[in-house]
Design a protein around this motif. Structure first.
Motif, short mmCIF file in Angstrom:
data_model
loop_
_atom_site.label_atom_id
_atom_site.label_comp_id
_atom_site.label_asym_id
_atom_site.label_seq_id
_atom_site.Cartn_x
_atom_site.Cartn_y
_atom_site.Cartn_z
N VAL A 212 0.89 -1.17 0.00
CA VAL A 212 0.00 0.00 0.00
C VAL A 212 0.93 1.22 0.00
CG1 VAL A 212 -1.91 1.16 1.18
CG2 VAL A 212 -1.62 -1.32 1.43
N PRO A 213 0.80 2.12 -0.99
CA PRO A 213 1.69 3.29 -1.01
C PRO A 213 1.54 4.12 0.26
CG PRO A 213 0.44 3.11 -3.06
CD PRO A 213 -0.13 2.10 -2.11
N ARG A 214 2.69 4.61 0.76
CA ARG A 214 2.69 5.37 2.02
C ARG A 214 2.91 6.85 1.75
NH1 ARG A 214 7.26 5.78 6.56
NH2 ARG A 214 5.94 6.11 8.38
N VAL A 215 2.19 7.68 2.48
CA VAL A 215 2.47 9.12 2.40
C VAL A 215 2.89 9.58 3.80
CG1 VAL A 215 0.86 9.55 0.49
CG2 VAL A 215 0.05 9.77 2.84
N PRO A 216 3.85 10.53 3.89
CA PRO A 216 4.35 10.94 5.20
C PRO A 216 3.39 11.84 5.97
CG PRO A 216 5.52 12.09 3.43
CD PRO A 216 4.59 11.12 2.77
N GLU A 217 2.56 12.59 5.23
CA GLU A 217 1.60 13.50 5.85
C GLU A 217 0.22 13.24 5.24
OE1 GLU A 217 2.40 15.82 8.09
OE2 GLU A 217 4.59 15.58 7.98
N VAL A 218 -0.82 13.61 5.98
CA VAL A 218 -2.16 13.41 5.44
C VAL A 218 -2.38 14.29 4.20
CG1 VAL A 218 -4.64 13.67 5.93
CG2 VAL A 218 -3.09 12.70 7.66
N GLY A 219 -1.99 15.54 4.28
CA GLY A 219 -2.11 16.44 3.12
C GLY A 219 -3.56 16.65 2.71
N SER A 220 -3.77 16.90 1.43
CA SER A 220 -5.14 17.15 0.96
C SER A 220 -5.29 16.57 -0.45
CB SER A 220 -5.42 18.65 0.97
OG SER A 220 -4.47 19.30 0.15
N GLY A 221 -6.49 16.71 -0.97
CA GLY A 221 -6.73 16.26 -2.35
C GLY A 221 -7.24 14.83 -2.44
N TRP A 222 -7.60 14.24 -1.30
CA TRP A 222 -8.12 12.87 -1.33
C TRP A 222 -9.62 12.88 -1.60
CZ3 TRP A 222 -4.20 9.61 -1.29
CH2 TRP A 222 -3.01 10.02 -0.66
N ASP A 223 -10.09 11.87 -2.29
CA ASP A 223 -11.54 11.74 -2.45
C ASP A 223 -12.18 11.37 -1.11
OD1 ASP A 223 -11.78 12.27 -5.28
OD2 ASP A 223 -10.66 10.41 -5.57
N LEU A 224 -11.40 10.63 -0.32
CA LEU A 224 -11.88 10.29 1.03
C LEU A 224 -10.68 9.91 1.91
CD1 LEU A 224 -14.44 9.79 2.84
CD2 LEU A 224 -14.25 7.38 2.21
N VAL A 225 -10.74 10.38 3.18
CA VAL A 225 -9.77 9.93 4.18
C VAL A 225 -10.53 9.07 5.18
CG1 VAL A 225 -8.29 10.68 6.10
CG2 VAL A 225 -8.26 11.93 3.93
N VAL A 226 -10.00 7.89 5.48
CA VAL A 226 -10.64 7.01 6.45
C VAL A 226 -9.74 6.94 7.67
CG1 VAL A 226 -11.60 4.73 6.90
CG2 VAL A 226 -11.64 5.65 4.57
N LEU A 227 -10.21 7.50 8.78
CA LEU A 227 -9.41 7.48 10.00
C LEU A 227 -9.70 6.17 10.75
CD1 LEU A 227 -7.52 8.94 12.04
CD2 LEU A 227 -9.58 9.79 13.17
N LEU A 228 -8.68 5.30 10.81
CA LEU A 228 -8.87 4.02 11.49
C LEU A 228 -8.29 4.06 12.90
CD1 LEU A 228 -8.05 1.47 8.63
CD2 LEU A 228 -10.29 2.23 9.44
N GLN A 229 -7.10 4.67 13.06
CA GLN A 229 -6.49 4.82 14.40
C GLN A 229 -6.01 6.25 14.54
OE1 GLN A 229 -6.98 2.46 16.36
NE2 GLN A 229 -7.16 0.67 15.04
N ASP A 230 -6.33 6.86 15.67
CA ASP A 230 -5.92 8.25 15.89
C ASP A 230 -4.65 8.29 16.74
OD1 ASP A 230 -7.68 7.20 17.82
OD2 ASP A 230 -8.03 9.17 18.67
N HIS A 231 -3.52 7.97 16.10
CA HIS A 231 -2.23 8.07 16.79
C HIS A 231 -2.00 9.51 17.24
CE1 HIS A 231 -1.20 4.11 15.45
NE2 HIS A 231 -1.00 4.44 14.20
N ARG A 232 -1.40 9.64 18.43
CA ARG A 232 -1.00 10.98 18.88
C ARG A 232 -0.05 11.59 17.86
NH1 ARG A 232 -0.92 9.03 24.38
NH2 ARG A 232 1.01 7.96 23.87
N GLY A 233 -0.21 12.85 17.60
CA GLY A 233 0.76 13.54 16.75
C GLY A 233 0.46 13.47 15.27
N VAL A 234 -0.56 12.73 14.86
CA VAL A 234 -0.90 12.74 13.44
C VAL A 234 -1.84 13.93 13.20
CG1 VAL A 234 -2.08 11.53 11.56
CG2 VAL A 234 -0.64 10.27 13.14
N ARG A 235 -1.40 14.84 12.33
CA ARG A 235 -2.21 16.04 12.06
C ARG A 235 -3.07 15.79 10.84
NH1 ARG A 235 -0.60 21.01 13.62
NH2 ARG A 235 -0.85 21.75 11.49
N LEU A 236 -4.38 15.92 11.04
CA LEU A 236 -5.27 15.65 9.92
C LEU A 236 -5.52 16.89 9.07
CD1 LEU A 236 -7.71 13.19 11.60
CD2 LEU A 236 -6.49 12.77 9.49
#
Ligand SMILES: NC(=O)c1ccc[n+]([C@@H]2O[C@H](COP(=O)([O-])OP(=O)(O)OC[C@H]3O[C@@H](n4cnc5c(N)ncnc54)[C@H](O)[C@@H]3O)[C@@H](O)[C@H]2O)c1
Length: 390
Positions: A345-369
């Protein structure tokens, strides 16, 4: 040479060995995997692949994995460890099983292996069971301040087991016998499984009824007695909750007393990744198209703030999204690489923008949405116009 030999230096054995070393015991770690031994070599205590280290130990603690094979309990590692210990056991030693298994494992599976060279359990050596309770990622409760259930084949075995752990933990809790200790562990994890399944089932029902499950939980959680809050999510993962109750179920069926509640709970939780994927696909359809849609899955571990992808529900979610034609990437600072069905599965370092959908499965501390566009939030932690909660 060693006060203590720990067999199996994984999530359970390693902290135990560390704690014993810190408490002043002389510790030797044994692991059958040379890579594990190589990684720990040069650490605070000696490590080896050679179980002959057992021959000079006062206490031997077995922390080997007890997973599933073909959906059934897999006791091969316990059997291999039992044989290895039996080959080298010295008279007077204490052997403790910490691995999770069904009631009867210590006495029916381990004991005969330890007696193979003629030593008699309860006479020539002591045999005990003290199931591990570690909760990975829990900052409040670790080995030392989590009460430790101890048990023995004979009263003397139990006493010796208690005396051993009293050196390492604040409180030991004697069980009536080996089977009670083994069963207590399975009850603890089955309790969790069943309650997670209950809130997951209620979450699915709430969506149908147009009810906000998170508000229901907030309200129900104010009851000061008789209710403990569990949170819905994409499914129960990890090495324990989806696995240990299978040991209970299998044993229950074998003795003709099936655990219907546990079996139903497993089915509900197993269905959650497909449910989350279905919700995601509905959102994508509402926004236009599914085939070729760019979906970002955030948090692919089985729980927040833990770098462990064993039995992770993210796998089922990604599989179902891909099957529908979506192009799935992931973002997880704790997981450097993630493959599903052999395909990265391709990995991205930041959430960023431009996705058709973001699915939040785990809310790790420090991940900025940030504001990534439409989000399916399976943890109930986000608010906003474009946020759709489980
Ligand atoms: N991980 C948890 O959060 C947790 C919590 C409570 C209980 N448990 C239970 O504790 C036990 C160990 O789990 P874990 O998560 O530490 O597993 P793990 O896979 O992290 O580690 C087990 C280690 O044992 C080694 N091993 C396998 N067979 C061996 C053998 N015959 N001799 C020596 N070493 C051997 C493996 O190489 C591995 O390094 C399991 O029964 C598990 O159900 C785990």
């Amino acid at each position: 040479m060693g006060d203590l030999v720990v067999l199996g230096l994984g999530y359970v054995g390693r902290p135990l060995a560390d704690r014993a070393h810190a408490a002043g015991l002389s510790v030797v770690g044994v692991d059958s995997d040379p890579a594990v031994v190589a990684a720990l070599d040069g650490g605070p205590f000696p490590v080896t692949t050679d179980p002959a280290a057992v021959s000079t130990a006062d206490t031997v603690v077995i922390c080997v994995p007890t997973g599933l094979v073909g959906g059934e309990p897999d006791l091969r590692a316990v059997v291999a460890a039992g044989r290895a210990v039996g080959d080298h056991l010295r008279p007077g030693a204490l052997v403790v099983l910490e691995s999770t298994s069904y009631p009867g494992t210590t006495e029916e599976v381990l004991l005969p292996l330890l007696e193979a060279r003629g030593l008699v359990a309860g006479v020539d050596f002591n045999l005990a069971c003290s199931p591990e309770r570690v909760d990975p990622g829990n900052a409040a409760f670790g080995l030392a301040n989590t009460p430790k259930v101890v048990s023995g084949l004979t009263p003397l075995c139990a006493k010796r087991c208690a005396a051993f752990y009293e050196q390492l933990v604040d409180e030991v809790v004697p069980a009536a016998g080996l089977r009670e200790a083994e069963m207590a562990k399975l009850l603890e994890n089955s309790y969790r499984l069943v309650n997670i399944a209950l809130v997951n089932e209620v979450a699915v029902l709430c969506e149908r009824l147009g009810v906000d499950v998170w508000d229901v939980l907030r309200c129900a959680g104010t009851k000061p007695f008789g209710f403990q809050a569990f949170r819905p999510g994409p499914g129960a993962g990890g090495h324990c909750i989806p696995v240990d109750p299978v040991y209970l179920s299998t044993r229950a069926r074998a003795v003709g007393a099936p655990c219907a509640v546990v079996d139903a709970a497993r089915a509900v939780n197993s269905g959650m990744p497909a449910y989350v994927a279905r919700r995601a696909l509905d959102l994508l359809r509402g926004g236009g198209r599914v085939a070729g849609a760019r979906v970002l899955v955030v948090g692919v571990t089985y729980k927040a703030d833990v770098a462990d992808i064993r039995e992770t529900p993210a796998e089922g979610v990604v599989r179902a999204l891909r099957a529908a034609g979506a192009r799935v990437s992931y973002c997880d600072p704790l997981v450097p690489a993630f493959a599903v069905d052999g395909a990265e599965v391709p990995r991205v370092p930041e959430v960023g923008s431009g996705w058709d959908l973001v699915v939040l499965l785990q809310d790790h501390r420090g991940v900025r949405l940030g504001s990534p566009g439409p989000v399916l939030d399976t943890r109930g932690v986000l608010d906003g116009e474009d946020v759709h909660r489980l």
